[in-house]
Each structure stands twice: as C-alpha cells, then as structure tokens.
Design a protein around this motif. Structure first.
Motif, PDB file in Angstrom:
ATOM      1  N   ASP A   1       0.834  -1.201   0.000  1.00  0.00           N
ATOM      2  CA  ASP A   1       0.000   0.000   0.000  1.00  0.00           C
ATOM      3  C   ASP A   1       0.875   1.259   0.000  1.00  0.00           C
ATOM      4  O   ASP A   1       1.921   1.305   0.648  1.00  0.00           O
ATOM      5  N   MET A   2       0.405   2.270  -0.706  1.00  0.00           N
ATOM      6  CA  MET A   2       1.035   3.586  -0.633  1.00  0.00           C
ATOM      7  C   MET A   2       0.297   4.396   0.433  1.00  0.00           C
ATOM      8  O   MET A   2      -0.925   4.567   0.361  1.00  0.00           O
ATOM      9  N   VAL A   3       1.039   4.863   1.427  1.00  0.00           N
ATOM     10  CA  VAL A   3       0.424   5.657   2.485  1.00  0.00           C
ATOM     11  C   VAL A   3       1.023   7.058   2.485  1.00  0.00           C
ATOM     12  O   VAL A   3       2.217   7.250   2.233  1.00  0.00           O
ATOM     13  N   SER A   4       0.163   8.028   2.720  1.00  0.00           N
ATOM     14  CA  SER A   4       0.585   9.425   2.807  1.00  0.00           C
ATOM     15  C   SER A   4       0.526   9.847   4.263  1.00  0.00           C
ATOM     16  O   SER A   4      -0.528   9.764   4.905  1.00  0.00           O
ATOM     17  N   ILE A   5       1.660  10.268   4.787  1.00  0.00           N
ATOM     18  CA  ILE A   5       1.761  10.670   6.189  1.00  0.00           C
ATOM     19  C   ILE A   5       2.002  12.177   6.239  1.00  0.00           C
ATOM     20  O   ILE A   5       2.974  12.677   5.656  1.00  0.00           O
ATOM     21  N   HIS A   6       1.112  12.888   6.903  1.00  0.00           N
ATOM     22  CA  HIS A   6       1.214  14.344   6.999  1.00  0.00           C
ATOM     23  C   HIS A   6       1.374  14.740   8.462  1.00  0.00           C
ATOM     24  O   HIS A   6       0.547  14.391   9.309  1.00  0.00           O
TER      25      HIS A   6
ATOM     26  N   VAL B   1       4.469   0.573   1.815  1.00  0.00           N
ATOM     27  CA  VAL B   1       4.706  -0.403   2.893  1.00  0.00           C
ATOM     28  C   VAL B   1       5.574  -1.528   2.340  1.00  0.00           C
ATOM     29  O   VAL B   1       5.230  -2.167   1.349  1.00  0.00           O
ATOM     30  N   ARG B   2       6.710  -1.770   2.983  1.00  0.00           N
ATOM     31  CA  ARG B   2       7.668  -2.763   2.508  1.00  0.00           C
ATOM     32  C   ARG B   2       7.144  -4.183   2.696  1.00  0.00           C
ATOM     33  O   ARG B   2       6.195  -4.414   3.447  1.00  0.00           O
ATOM     34  N   PRO B   3       7.767  -5.162   2.011  1.00  0.00           N
ATOM     35  CA  PRO B   3       7.343  -6.557   2.170  1.00  0.00           C
ATOM     36  C   PRO B   3       7.379  -7.060   3.607  1.00  0.00           C
ATOM     37  O   PRO B   3       6.644  -7.992   3.952  1.00  0.00           O
TER      38      PRO B   3
ATOM     39  N   THR C   1      -3.339   6.025  -0.052  1.00  0.00           N
ATOM     40  CA  THR C   1      -3.613   6.624  -1.357  1.00  0.00           C
ATOM     41  C   THR C   1      -3.634   5.598  -2.485  1.00  0.00           C
ATOM     42  O   THR C   1      -4.163   5.872  -3.558  1.00  0.00           O
ATOM     43  N   ASN C   2      -3.043   4.428  -2.275  1.00  0.00           N
ATOM     44  CA  ASN C   2      -3.068   3.375  -3.289  1.00  0.00           C
ATOM     45  C   ASN C   2      -3.156   2.023  -2.583  1.00  0.00           C
ATOM     46  O   ASN C   2      -2.135   1.415  -2.254  1.00  0.00           O
ATOM     47  N   PRO C   3      -4.384   1.505  -2.366  1.00  0.00           N
ATOM     48  CA  PRO C   3      -4.577   0.272  -1.585  1.00  0.00           C
ATOM     49  C   PRO C   3      -4.288  -0.988  -2.394  1.00  0.00           C
ATOM     50  O   PRO C   3      -5.192  -1.751  -2.734  1.00  0.00           O
ATOM     51  N   VAL C   4      -3.013  -1.240  -2.688  1.00  0.00           N
ATOM     52  CA  VAL C   4      -2.622  -2.403  -3.480  1.00  0.00           C
ATOM     53  C   VAL C   4      -3.015  -3.702  -2.797  1.00  0.00           C
ATOM     54  O   VAL C   4      -3.456  -4.656  -3.444  1.00  0.00           O
ATOM     55  N   SER C   5      -2.861  -3.780  -1.493  1.00  0.00           N
ATOM     56  CA  SER C   5      -3.150  -5.019  -0.771  1.00  0.00           C
ATOM     57  C   SER C   5      -4.624  -5.378  -0.853  1.00  0.00           C
ATOM     58  O   SER C   5      -4.989  -6.556  -0.861  1.00  0.00           O
ATOM     59  N   LYS C   6      -5.493  -4.373  -0.936  1.00  0.00           N
ATOM     60  CA  LYS C   6      -6.926  -4.646  -1.069  1.00  0.00           C
ATOM     61  C   LYS C   6      -7.211  -5.344  -2.389  1.00  0.00           C
ATOM     62  O   LYS C   6      -8.007  -6.277  -2.461  1.00  0.00           O
ATOM     63  N   GLU C   7      -6.531  -4.890  -3.449  1.00  0.00           N
ATOM     64  CA  GLU C   7      -6.709  -5.535  -4.752  1.00  0.00           C
ATOM     65  C   GLU C   7      -6.265  -6.990  -4.702  1.00  0.00           C
ATOM     66  O   GLU C   7      -6.888  -7.863  -5.295  1.00  0.00           O
ATOM     67  N   PHE C   8      -5.173  -7.264  -3.966  1.00  0.00           N
ATOM     68  CA  PHE C   8      -4.694  -8.639  -3.847  1.00  0.00           C
ATOM     69  C   PHE C   8      -5.710  -9.512  -3.131  1.00  0.00           C
ATOM     70  O   PHE C   8      -5.965 -10.658  -3.525  1.00  0.00           O
ATOM     71  N   ARG C   9      -6.328  -8.980  -2.085  1.00  0.00           N
ATOM     72  CA  ARG C   9      -7.311  -9.762  -1.332  1.00  0.00           C
ATOM     73  C   ARG C   9      -8.584  -9.985  -2.147  1.00  0.00           C
ATOM     74  O   ARG C   9      -9.251 -11.005  -1.990  1.00  0.00           O
ATOM     75  N   ASN C  10      -8.921  -9.044  -3.010  1.00  0.00           N
ATOM     76  CA  ASN C  10     -10.148  -9.146  -3.792  1.00  0.00           C
ATOM     77  C   ASN C  10      -9.889  -9.874  -5.109  1.00  0.00           C
ATOM     78  O   ASN C  10     -10.139  -9.342  -6.201  1.00  0.00           O
ATOM     79  N   ARG C  11      -9.377 -11.086  -5.001  1.00  0.00           N
ATOM     80  CA  ARG C  11      -9.093 -11.891  -6.181  1.00  0.00           C
ATOM     81  C   ARG C  11      -9.749 -13.257  -6.045  1.00  0.00           C
ATOM     82  O   ARG C  11     -10.087 -13.694  -4.934  1.00  0.00           O
ATOM     83  N   VAL C  12      -9.924 -13.923  -7.181  1.00  0.00           N
ATOM     84  CA  VAL C  12     -10.376 -15.312  -7.198  1.00  0.00           C
ATOM     85  C   VAL C  12      -9.328 -16.125  -7.931  1.00  0.00           C
ATOM     86  O   VAL C  12      -8.622 -15.612  -8.806  1.00  0.00           O
ATOM     87  N   ARG C  13      -9.223 -17.412  -7.577  1.00  0.00           N
ATOM     88  CA  ARG C  13      -8.135 -18.224  -8.103  1.00  0.00           C
ATOM     89  C   ARG C  13      -8.644 -19.597  -8.526  1.00  0.00           C
ATOM     90  O   ARG C  13      -9.592 -20.109  -7.931  1.00  0.00           O
ATOM     91  N   ILE C  14      -7.987 -20.175  -9.542  1.00  0.00           N
ATOM     92  CA  ILE C  14      -8.298 -21.534  -9.976  1.00  0.00           C
ATOM     93  C   ILE C  14      -6.988 -22.274 -10.167  1.00  0.00           C
ATOM     94  O   ILE C  14      -6.051 -21.752 -10.790  1.00  0.00           O
ATOM     95  N   THR C  15      -6.895 -23.471  -9.591  1.00  0.00           N
ATOM     96  CA  THR C  15      -5.655 -24.235  -9.601  1.00  0.00           C
ATOM     97  C   THR C  15      -5.921 -25.669 -10.052  1.00  0.00           C
ATOM     98  O   THR C  15      -7.069 -26.084 -10.214  1.00  0.00           O
ATOM     99  N   GLY C  16      -4.848 -26.437 -10.207  1.00  0.00           N
ATOM    100  CA  GLY C  16      -4.980 -27.849 -10.542  1.00  0.00           C
ATOM    101  C   GLY C  16      -4.976 -28.102 -12.030  1.00  0.00           C
ATOM    102  O   GLY C  16      -4.246 -27.447 -12.797  1.00  0.00           O
ATOM    103  N   GLN C  17      -5.820 -29.026 -12.464  1.00  0.00           N
ATOM    104  CA  GLN C  17      -5.803 -29.502 -13.844  1.00  0.00           C
ATOM    105  C   GLN C  17      -6.626 -28.596 -14.774  1.00  0.00           C
ATOM    106  O   GLN C  17      -7.659 -28.965 -15.310  1.00  0.00           O
ATOM    107  N   VAL C  18      -6.117 -27.368 -14.931  1.00  0.00           N
ATOM    108  CA  VAL C  18      -6.656 -26.439 -15.917  1.00  0.00           C
ATOM    109  C   VAL C  18      -5.501 -26.021 -16.824  1.00  0.00           C
ATOM    110  O   VAL C  18      -4.328 -26.148 -16.461  1.00  0.00           O
TER     111      VAL C  18
END
Length: 212
Positions: free
Chosen positions: A48-53, A66-68, A112-129
């Motif tokens: 996430d990009m955070v703005s601190i004032h 925010v670092r890894p 100001t840029n909620p990157v982590s929210k985008e990561f959480r709001n995902r759907v995934r498909i795995t296996g034999q596709v």
C-alpha cells in the motif's frame, strides 16, 4: 458369495468410507452461500502507498510504500510497523513517538493506493486447468467464467470432482463443483456465483477410480 466377489465388495465398502470421511466437503446438494461483505475498517497492507502528513513539519511528511516486511521508514523514528493497522491507529502511534521529539505533533495517515486490497479481492483456480489463474474479482463472476479464463480443463482433469473453497463466518468450507456438467451438458446447477477470496481446485484423475 465367492471369495473374489466378497473381496470386491469389501474394497468398495472401504473406498466408500474413505470418501465419506474426507473432511470439510459440503454435500453437493448444498450450495455455497455468498458471504456478506464485511464493513470492517480498512487495514494497511504490504504494498500500500500511504501518505503521512505531520502538521507544520513538512520535513516529516511523506508518501511511502509499505515494505514486504510490513514496515515503513519515518524520519527521526526509523522503522515503524504499518501492516495490519488501521490508518488512524498508525497515525496515533506516530504522533505518540514524535511527541517525545517535537511539540504537540498532529499526524494524519491516508492510504492513497490500496494495493493489498486488490490482492485480497481476487479469485483463483488451480490444478488440472490449462492455465491456473489468479484474477481480480468482478461482480457477477461465476465458476464458468473463471474456468474459461483458465482455458478450460486438461485431459487429465477429474472435472466432475472440482472443489470450491470459500471463507465463511464459520471458517473455510469446501463445496463440490461438477465442472464436467457445466462444460459438457450445459447444466448450470454448479455454476455458482463467486466472491472475493474464492479458490477453485480441479483434481487429477485417479487410477483407483478407473478414471485414467
């Protein structure tokens, strides 16, 4: 009953018990219920990009990612843990630390840029596709949408035994999904609507089932 027939019956009985004992699998007659979107306050996440004032202290104000490891670096303070905290909580912690160095600091924190929210709001498909996917959730998405996005199933897929994993209020639950019925028969019974965080796994055919 001869011995060979009795042996076959015994093996089939054991397999039935093993299959029924598989934990966490909701009967296919029960459809997965969409979980209501939580209204919990936003928590800062990695990326996430955070703005601190800091009022009247422009040299302390900054926009930072925010670092890894979950930390951000602040002048005069060094590393500060941000991951998992609400912006208001982080602002109060920074204010308390700066109060020992400057007079009556007033601190505001905005995401100001909620990157982590985008990561959480995902759907995934795995296996034999054909192409396992992790894609951004879009309202109205269904099982068929993500299966097609993944290019369909492979020749080795046991598509009638796919599983939808979903986080519910009771924890993670699993629901059987007959992808074969959707693709081959046009049966939309299992074409469940998806929600953020859903994971669909398509297993490989198994020799003991006579699938290979």
């Amino acid at each position: 009953m001869n011995k060979s027939k009795a042996l076959r019956v015994g093996i089939l009985g054991m397999l039935a018990l093993l299959i029924s004992a598989c934990g966490g699998m909701t009967p296919s007659s029960q459809s997965p219920v969409l979980t209501e979107v939580s209204a919990d306050p936003y928590r800062i996440g990695v990326g996430d990009m955070v703005s601190i004032h800091v009022w009247r202290n422009p040299e302390l104000s900054q926009s930072i990612v925010v670092r890894p490891d979950g930390f951000i670096s602040m002048p005069l303070m060094g590393d500060v843990m941000a991951d998992g905290k609400q912006p208001e909580t982080l602002a109060e912690e920074i204010r308390g630390a700066l109060a020992e160095l400057i007079r009556s600091p007033e601190v505001t924190v905005m995401v100001t840029n909620p990157v982590s929210k985008e990561f959480r709001n995902r759907v995934r498909i795995t296996g034999q596709v054909m192409s396992p996917q992790s894609i951004a959730f879009r309202p109205g998405m269904t099982v068929l949408d993500i299966v097609l996005q993944a290019g369909g199933v492979t020749d080795f897929a046991a598509e009638d035994r796919a599983v939808l994993h979903r986080e519910t209020v009771e924890g993670y639950s699993s629901f059987g999904v007959d992808v074969e019925a959707i693709l081959d028969d046009g049966d939309m019974t299992f074409n469940y609507p998806l929600q953020p965080g859903d994971v669909i796994s398509v297993p490989r055919k198994e020799l003991f089932r006579g699938e290979l």
